[in-house]
Write an enzyme that holds these catalytic residues in place. Structure first.
Site, short mmCIF file in Angstrom:
data_model
loop_
_atom_site.label_atom_id
_atom_site.label_comp_id
_atom_site.label_asym_id
_atom_site.label_seq_id
_atom_site.Cartn_x
_atom_site.Cartn_y
_atom_site.Cartn_z
N ASP A 39 0.70 -1.31 0.10
CA ASP A 39 0.02 -0.12 0.07
C ASP A 39 1.00 1.28 0.07
O ASP A 39 1.83 1.32 1.00
CB ASP A 39 -0.89 0.08 1.25
CG ASP A 39 -2.08 0.84 1.11
OD1 ASP A 39 -1.97 1.96 0.43
OD2 ASP A 39 -3.16 0.48 1.82
N ASP A 40 0.67 2.02 -1.05
CA ASP A 40 1.41 3.50 -1.11
C ASP A 40 2.90 3.29 -1.18
O ASP A 40 3.74 4.07 -0.46
CB ASP A 40 0.92 4.46 0.30
CG ASP A 40 -0.51 4.86 0.16
OD1 ASP A 40 -1.14 4.38 -0.77
OD2 ASP A 40 -0.71 5.60 0.99
N CYS A 77 -6.29 3.73 -3.73
CA CYS A 77 -6.18 2.11 -3.16
C CYS A 77 -7.33 1.36 -3.52
O CYS A 77 -7.38 0.27 -3.97
CB CYS A 77 -6.00 2.21 -1.77
SG CYS A 77 -6.84 3.34 -0.65
N ARG A 81 -7.85 -2.20 -6.03
CA ARG A 81 -8.19 -3.37 -5.34
C ARG A 81 -9.48 -3.86 -6.10
O ARG A 81 -9.48 -5.17 -6.62
CB ARG A 81 -8.41 -3.07 -3.88
CG ARG A 81 -7.14 -2.96 -3.04
CD ARG A 81 -7.49 -2.18 -1.88
NE ARG A 81 -6.40 -1.58 -1.35
CZ ARG A 81 -5.29 -1.95 -0.70
NH1 ARG A 81 -5.31 -3.49 -0.32
NH2 ARG A 81 -4.20 -1.45 -0.36
N LYS A 135 -5.48 -5.95 4.51
CA LYS A 135 -6.46 -4.89 4.11
C LYS A 135 -7.69 -4.98 3.26
O LYS A 135 -7.30 -5.46 1.86
CB LYS A 135 -5.91 -3.37 3.65
CG LYS A 135 -6.68 -2.38 3.25
CD LYS A 135 -5.79 -1.05 3.05
CE LYS A 135 -6.50 0.14 2.22
NZ LYS A 135 -5.64 1.23 1.88
N HIS A 137 -10.96 -2.86 2.14
CA HIS A 137 -11.24 -1.50 1.70
C HIS A 137 -12.20 -1.62 0.55
O HIS A 137 -11.74 -0.80 -0.65
CB HIS A 137 -9.99 -0.65 1.35
CG HIS A 137 -10.22 0.79 1.66
ND1 HIS A 137 -9.36 1.88 1.01
CD2 HIS A 137 -11.44 1.48 2.01
CE1 HIS A 137 -9.81 3.08 1.15
NE2 HIS A 137 -10.99 2.66 1.76
N HIS A 230 0.98 2.22 3.92
CA HIS A 230 0.12 3.25 4.24
C HIS A 230 0.41 4.02 5.51
O HIS A 230 0.64 3.13 6.52
CB HIS A 230 -1.48 2.87 4.19
CG HIS A 230 -2.33 3.84 4.25
ND1 HIS A 230 -2.72 5.00 4.93
CD2 HIS A 230 -3.23 4.12 2.88
CE1 HIS A 230 -3.59 5.80 4.39
NE2 HIS A 230 -3.95 5.34 3.20
N ASP A 336 -0.53 -0.70 -4.76
CA ASP A 336 -1.58 -0.23 -5.21
C ASP A 336 -1.73 1.25 -5.81
O ASP A 336 -2.58 1.36 -6.60
CB ASP A 336 -2.71 -0.29 -3.92
CG ASP A 336 -2.46 0.59 -3.05
OD1 ASP A 336 -1.30 1.20 -2.86
OD2 ASP A 336 -3.32 0.87 -1.90
N ASN A 337 -0.66 1.92 -5.69
CA ASN A 337 -0.71 3.29 -6.31
C ASN A 337 0.80 3.89 -6.09
O ASN A 337 1.44 3.20 -5.30
CB ASN A 337 -1.53 4.29 -5.76
CG ASN A 337 -2.02 4.14 -4.38
OD1 ASN A 337 -3.17 3.85 -3.91
ND2 ASN A 337 -1.13 4.69 -3.58
N LYS A 397 0.71 9.34 -5.56
CA LYS A 397 -0.59 9.17 -5.54
C LYS A 397 -1.55 10.06 -5.49
O LYS A 397 -1.24 11.27 -5.36
CB LYS A 397 -0.60 8.24 -3.90
CG LYS A 397 -2.00 7.99 -3.35
CD LYS A 397 -1.83 7.48 -1.99
CE LYS A 397 -3.24 7.31 -1.42
NZ LYS A 397 -3.29 6.88 -0.07
#
Length: 746
Positions: A39-40, A77, A81, A135, A137, A230, A336-337, A397
């Site tokens: 994540d991130d 995110c 996903r 996660k 989300h 994240h 994810d980004n 992001k």
């Protein structure tokens, strides 16, 4: 769905002909799948993508397979996903934005359409066991309390086992955990060595042991959706110590070093330029010594978190080897980004401040320097370090320039992919992952699922790239959109525009890059090829119509997540009661306590002693409020972005008290007057100079304790209320629309 019986029924069993439906079996030697999502993290933050951060597990997987350097995701995110698990574009499946908001528009419902079966649903239907840790989300956040509905939770979308967290983020030392369909407390404390990533991998390993022991050779799909990296950036002390002083030279030097390593590793093409420093990032040498100290310490926490996570992934890999499942397992590792700009210019030691449009002062951050990365700290690094994370690309992001959408992606399958340590340059997108896994597993995407006609897959398989390093890309076109930033890639060209929030769309400037010759988007050739740019912009509009991108929406997170609630949302309640023993309510499913007056009344049972402990809490170390009794004193504390305001009364609570209450009366601006009551009589009052502007906390609402990252240090641990003394807690909130004084933020 009933299955027609194909045997015969007679008077007795021995005269009848039994029949069993055929078992669903996957193809012979079907591979296992482990899908790991960071994540991130950004394009350049793994060792095998040029980073100085130690990631030996990821590097080893890359050495066993293929690294992709032209792989793309969405800029945020939840949309990534949704695309990752369905093989469809995110607008088309209802996830234009985040699961935190239903904008009332078909493309932005905050959940994945049932017309798009997930990879878990498709693989389970083909005979796989399916497991997820981490996660999620992808469920509407106001539907993630114990009241559900549960149809968009992991178990409602194809996973048979789940352990993790449902919202965008959680504290890694005090996480808001869900096990299958119910909330659980962390199994240990930070003092006992607890960290969420270790816990997730522990459960992933336990799921695998269960599956292999009970399922024999049945293949499995394990989705490992990490909270790393994240915000908040948190890691065990040993990993924090490892990186102490590593970033004192600053982001400009670190970025140059990563760029050189990327060239040496061949992960970026020869001739690639390092994009100029982003316009909103100052040169490191212009910072004061104190600004440098804070910024370096914040990056240390990020690096430690990534390193620690890689270490934990190593345990998962070792377990697969021990179980003799490693060689026939497809590993996909991606993020994810792009790296996050959400720490602001100076970085933050309070993650709630960003959501309210605030930047903590240098003095505020300095005062918390020694807690950074630990259990009483929730941080995010400055934009300068996000720029390093995206080396050699521009922006971050949320943006559709390369820094927001180009991501690392590693694919390894020891017994199925012959390539070892190679790099592929074909253009691909996150919607291509699900079609690839289905292809390799020998599973076809269904045309209907549970009686619902399905959208066609929008992605294509990457299988052809395994043995054909120089094959032309099987993809020809891909659009991007987020917060009205737009882009489109077509046969090596990319047109991209940066949208200033609140500004006229007609004034957006489109840039043009020839990506097959300009990897890092440094040379805008819009002026040289106006005809190409015009065709690409027209193509963007065509793709936008095809994939349900419209309407364009440049509203920010807080406006969408707070102002717009679907009818019947629990967030709209103005009167409700909570009862002891209930599951905590995630903040995104709790009523809105911002910009309104409210009253809390606790009804007590007599236990023969003066009650003590927390009556109600909402939030954590970064923001929220708590009402409690300590030493017979009723007290209320409001945590405004890390600054605590306490209102207390003289010791007035007795063993005979029947009710305890507080009221918060909103005054002009963001100030409030708090009154405290025992048995209906006011016993004290005080001012709270600041209350939350738009966003109060990422952490949950609970009664009878402050059980996760506690709101205040006035008490220790969860400080539970006297057992049996709390009958119920009533809430009354002012009935009014929340007014958001929103301002444009690019």
């Amino acid at each position: 769905m009933s299955v027609e019986f194909e045997g015969t029924i007679a008077t007795t069993w021995n005269e009848s002909t039994p029949w069993w439906p055929p078992a669903v079996r996957p193809p012979k030697n079907a591979p296992n799948v482990v899908l790991v999502l960071f994540d991130d993290v950004g394009f350049g933050s793994f060792g095998c993508y040029g980073a100085e951060i130690d990631t030996p597990t990821i590097d080893a997987l890359a050495g066993l397979g293929i690294r992709y350097n032209n792989f793309h995701v969405t800029p945020l995110c939840s949309p990534t996903r949704a695309s990752l698990l369905t093989g469809r574009n995110h607008h088309s499946v209802g996830m234009a934005f985040l699961a935190n908001a239903d904008s009332g528009l078909p493309n932005a419902r905050g959940h994945v359409s049932k017309q798009a079966a997930t990879l878990a649903e498709m693989l389970r239907g083909a005979g796989y066991n399916t497991m997820c840790v981490g996660k999620w989300h992808l469920a509407p956040i106001d539907q993630t309390s114990a009241a559900g509905p549960y149809d968009q939770w992991p178990l409602g979308r194809g996973f048979e086992r789940y352990y993790g967290f449902l919202d965008a983020l959680t504290d890694h030392f005090y996480p808001d955990l869900v096990y299958d369909n119910h909330r659980v407390d962390p199994p240990a404390t930070p003092e006992e060595g607890y960290h969420l990533t270790t816990d997730l991998i522990d459960h992933g390993i336990a799921f695998l042991r269960d599956q292999v022991s009970a399922g024999g050779e049945k293949p499995f799909f394990l989705y490992v959706a990490l909270g790393t990296a994240h915000c908040p950036h948190q890691a065990p002390e040993a990993f924090l110590h490892k990186y102490r002083g590593r970033y004192d030279a600053g982001w400009d030097a670190a970025r140059e070093e990563r760029y050189r390593r990327q060239l040496d590793l061949g992960i970026i093409p020869r001739g690639t330029k390092l994009a100029p420093r982003n316009a909103d990032v100052p040169a490191w040498d212009t910072l004061s010594d104190d600004e440098k100290r804070v910024a370096a310490r914040l990056q240390e926490a990020f690096a430690a978190m990534v390193d620690h996570t890689d270490h934990e992934l190593g345990r998962l890999v070792d377990e697969l080897k021990r179980l003799d499942r490693f060689d026939n397992t497809i590993f996909v590792v991606l993020c994810d980004n792009g790296a996050s700009q959400e720490g602001g210019a100076l970085g933050t030691t309070n993650i709630v401040a960003y959501e309210n449009g605030d930047q903590p002062s240098l003095e505020f951050n300095l005062a918390r320097l020694d807690t950074i990365g630990g259990p009483r700290s929730q941080t995010n690094y400055p934009k300068g370090w996000a720029m390093v994370g995206n080396t050699p690309l521009k922006r971050y992001k949320q943006n559709t320039h390369a820094g927001g959408v180009r991501a690392p992606m590693i694919m390894a399958w020891p017994s199925g992919i012959a390539a070892r340590g190679e790099v592929r340059q074909q253009f691909h997108h996150v919607i291509d992952v699900a079609p690839t896994i289905l292809d390799l597993a020998g599973v076809r995407a269904p045309r209907t699922f549970n009686g619902i006609p399905q959208l066609p897959l929008h992605g294509v398989s990457l299988r052809y790239t395994f043995a054909q390093p120089d094959a032309p890309s099987a993809r020809h076109t891909q659009y991007f959109e987020m917060f009205s930033h737009r882009a489109i890639w077509h046969d090596g060209w990319k047109a991209v525009s940066f949208h200033h929030r609140g500004g006229p769309y007609a004034q957006d400037t489109w840039e043009l890059y020839r990506l097959d010759k300009d990897f890092s988007e440094c040379n805008d050739v819009a002026g040289e090829h106006p005809d190409v740019l015009e065709r690409l912009v027209e193509l963007w509009w065509a793709e936008a119509g095809k994939y349900d991108v419209l309407p364009l929406d440049d509203r920010g997170f807080t406006e969408r997540a707070v102002r717009y609630q679907s009818p019947g949302s629990p967030r709209l309640r103005t009167r409700f009661s909570l009862h002891p023993g209930m599951s905590r309510i995630p903040s995104g499913a709790a009523p809105l306590f911002v910009d309104r007056s409210f009253r809390v009344t606790a009804h007590l049972n007599r236990t023969g002693s003066v009650p003590n402990g927390v009556i109600v809490s909402l939030g954590d170390v970064s923001g929220g409020f708590t009402l409690y009794v300590k030493d017979a004193q009723l007290a209320f504390e409001y945590n405004w972005e890390g600054t605590l305001y306490r209102v207390e009364a003289p010791a007035s609570v007795t063993a005979e008290s029947k009710s305890l209450a507080m009221s918060l009366e909103r005054e002009q601006g963001l100030a409030a007057l708090v009154r405290l009551y025992v048995d209906g009589q006011e016993i004290g009052q005080g001012d709270v100079p600041h209350t939350a502007k738009w966003f109060i906390s990422w952490s949950p609402l609970d009664i009878g304790k402050d059980g996760l990252s506690r709101i205040t240090d006035t008490y220790r641990d969860a400080f539970p209320f006297t057992p049996g003394a709390l009958e119920r807690v009533d809430f009354e909130l002012e009935s009014k629309d929340v007014v958001l004084d929103l301002h444009p933020v690019d």
